[in-house]
Design a protein around this motif. Structure first.
Motif, mmCIF file in Angstrom:
data_model
loop_
_atom_site.group_PDB
_atom_site.id
_atom_site.type_symbol
_atom_site.label_atom_id
_atom_site.label_comp_id
_atom_site.label_asym_id
_atom_site.label_seq_id
_atom_site.Cartn_x
_atom_site.Cartn_y
_atom_site.Cartn_z
ATOM 1 N N UNK A 79 -0.961 2.984 33.738
ATOM 2 C CA UNK A 79 -0.433 4.262 33.260
ATOM 3 C C UNK A 79 0.863 4.672 33.948
ATOM 4 N N UNK A 80 1.373 3.822 34.852
ATOM 5 C CA UNK A 80 2.644 4.157 35.509
ATOM 6 C C UNK A 80 3.760 4.279 34.474
ATOM 7 N N UNK A 81 3.792 3.385 33.489
ATOM 8 C CA UNK A 81 4.856 3.489 32.474
ATOM 9 C C UNK A 81 4.732 4.789 31.667
ATOM 10 N N UNK A 82 3.502 5.266 31.502
ATOM 11 C CA UNK A 82 3.317 6.535 30.793
ATOM 12 C C UNK A 82 3.906 7.683 31.631
ATOM 13 N N UNK B 103 3.867 3.001 24.609
ATOM 14 C CA UNK B 103 3.432 4.400 24.490
ATOM 15 C C UNK B 103 4.639 5.336 24.349
ATOM 16 N N UNK B 104 4.407 6.486 23.753
ATOM 17 C CA UNK B 104 5.428 7.541 23.708
ATOM 18 C C UNK B 104 4.811 8.772 24.376
ATOM 19 N N UNK C 164 -0.410 7.210 22.581
ATOM 20 C CA UNK C 164 -0.701 6.048 23.409
ATOM 21 C C UNK C 164 -0.748 4.793 22.536
ATOM 22 N N UNK D 221 -3.177 -0.144 27.329
ATOM 23 C CA UNK D 221 -3.041 0.498 28.638
ATOM 24 C C UNK D 221 -3.148 2.015 28.499
ATOM 25 N N UNK D 222 -3.936 2.612 29.373
ATOM 26 C CA UNK D 222 -4.062 4.076 29.351
ATOM 27 C C UNK D 222 -5.237 4.559 28.516
ATOM 28 N N UNK E 225 -7.491 6.646 30.460
ATOM 29 C CA UNK E 225 -6.934 7.985 30.691
ATOM 30 C C UNK E 225 -7.221 8.883 29.477
#
Lengths: 320, 320
Positions: A40-43, B13-14, B18, B39-40, B43
């Motif tokens: 989630x770092x890129x998020x 992701x934006x 996600x 990814x994510x 979350x």
């Protein structure tokens, strides 16, 4: 020289905190370094001004997932956003093998080279504005701290003398500061006459998971700032048992003995609530830390943005 | 039988979307299935009522990172939250090899078993409430659709007849509905007399990346709902060239020919803005889709929650 926290939770993300990641910017320009890259770092980066195109290197402290599972997605997204410049990854050797498996099994073809540097054999390396060194720590798997030292430190301008000589503020001042003599109205002005001795280079130590802060004694000797995990308060650390982490008191006692000017704690167990009305809370952890340490103490929150000025003073900025 | 979208963006992701992930719940209880795990995803789950402990299986459509890079973190977090029950993963074989490398190189020790089923050799499998089958699609790497069919469909109670016979509403009705004869006041009441013929089982097809929707003709023959990517509008698909994806018109033309009652589009290129004042926008994609299709059409957004009732009618719910 700025630090932006992208994740401050230990082990698993929470609604308020992502897993580990911290960005360190260069003093000039838009280049930056990423230390750890949890999922989630890129998020998180989408909510900052940091760009994958300007990323100089990624450094991973150890192989645990909450410190590296965001790496494949970040690399893939950097490719999709057009990055072509090689990217240095400084990490335990297992990370290189893992990323090879990722590329092989998930059809990830990167249009830029990954330059791996195994932390195990890293003596020192200079990238952009920083000389980077590593220190082995104590954790359940091999874990490292990275020390960033400014390697090019300009002298301080003697402003009074410049004004007295009639040299106008502007590009000429910059040339003198960088050590070049300059011409003005047919006369030569020598850099040495207008620039004081160099200031101390700024130095930051960013540590991975670690149950023995004193291993950082040498690395922190000239550091103005240490960023270190404080996963637990002392009482909970005792209940949890030996899991390779530090509690707040253990880190701050080290920082106090060391005479460290500033300390930022991070990597908090998700059990600590932000709201002090719910126990255990981060305010309890902060109280424990503050009792042992007289320097500048911060508990990092996601998107906290800190600035270390040329005098080594730490301040918090409002924008991310 | 509910569907919750955890990610609706293609590739990266934006801030609003996600990468891919969709949850399918069982008709009874709290069990659920996760289809793709970008990814994510873990979350996103923090903002829903879905629990890792209740997860029955994870299904991956193909090996591209935006469909699977959330898997290691989700598995690690499920372990940390105490899961001990084995977890079935249905995925292309490369995913099993990749996860083995993840476990080896990142010191990930799971306290529960992973039961892998390679999609390449999957005929059909029954897990919880569903019989699951797969269909090969056309993409840059092998990609699959998963078809979920209710395998235990209860008959409809004849309420008038039950009341006329003086059988009180309650547990006896449930036993009759499940096919058991019951005793009341010394008399036997036969299930067959109080239960209508079974309704049609609900059937949902959830497809991975795919440039040839007609490959789903057989899988969609009795489906009430298809969830399919529509990465582009036609004009942009032509500019981008052949990348293994579908445009909105291509999917909706298939759905119309097939007579599909309902279609949910997802996996939109990040270039499509939510705000219709900025072109290209999702409203343009929606207009293109709506022009070709007369069934129930939805464009998924993150956290959209849909319900498929026993009659196969699709409705949107307000809570996530």
């Amino acid at each position: 020289m700025d630090l932006i926290f992208l994740g401050t939770s230990s082990g698993v993300p929470t609604k308020q905190r992502n897993v580990s990641g911290v960005a360190l910017t260069e003093p000039q320009g838009r280049g930056w370094f990423l230390i750890d890259c949890g999922e989630g770092t890129q998020h998180q980066l989408l909510h900052t001004r940091l760009s994958a195109a300007q990323l100089k290197a990624i450094l991973i402290t150890h192989v645990h997932g909450d410190h590296c599972y965001g790496l494949p997605g970040l690399l893939a997204s950097a490719a999709m956003s057009g990055r072509q410049a090689p990217l240095t990854i400084i990490a335990p050797a297992g990370i290189a093998e893992w990323l090879e498996a990722v590329q092989a099994h998930t059809a990830l073809a990167l249009p830029y080279a990954l330059d791996f540097v195994a932390t195990e054999t890293l003596d020192e390396i200079t990238i952009g504005a920083y000389r980077i060194q590593s220190t082995p720590l104590s954790h359940r798997v091999p874990s490292y701290a990275y020390q960033f030292t400014e390697h090019a430190v300009e002298g301080q301008l003697k402003v009074q003398a410049l004004k007295a000589a009639g040299i106008p503020a502007g590009p000429l001042w910059g040339q003198l500061q960088r050590g070049h003599d300059v011409q003005l109205n047919g006369q030569t002005y020598c850099s040495a006459d207008y620039v004081d001795a160099q200031r101390a280079p700024r130095q930051v130590v960013i540590a991975g998971d670690n149950d023995t802060p004193s291993l950082l004694t040498e690395a922190c000797r000239h550091a103005q700032l240490l960023i270190h995990e404080a996963t637990y308060t002392q009482d909970i650390a005792q209940k949890v048992g030996d899991v390779g982490h530090s509690d707040a008191a253990r880190v701050t006692q080290f920082a106090e003995q060391q005479g460290l000017p500033a300390l930022i704690l991070t990597h908090f167990s998700p059990r600590y609530h932000l709201d002090p009305r719910h126990s255990p809370s981060l305010s309890e952890l902060e109280a424990e830390a503050g009792a042992a340490y007289t320097g500048t103490l911060k508990l990092a929150q996601d998107f906290d943005h800190y600035h270390l000025d040329k005098n080594g003073q730490l301040t918090q900025k409002t924008e991310t």
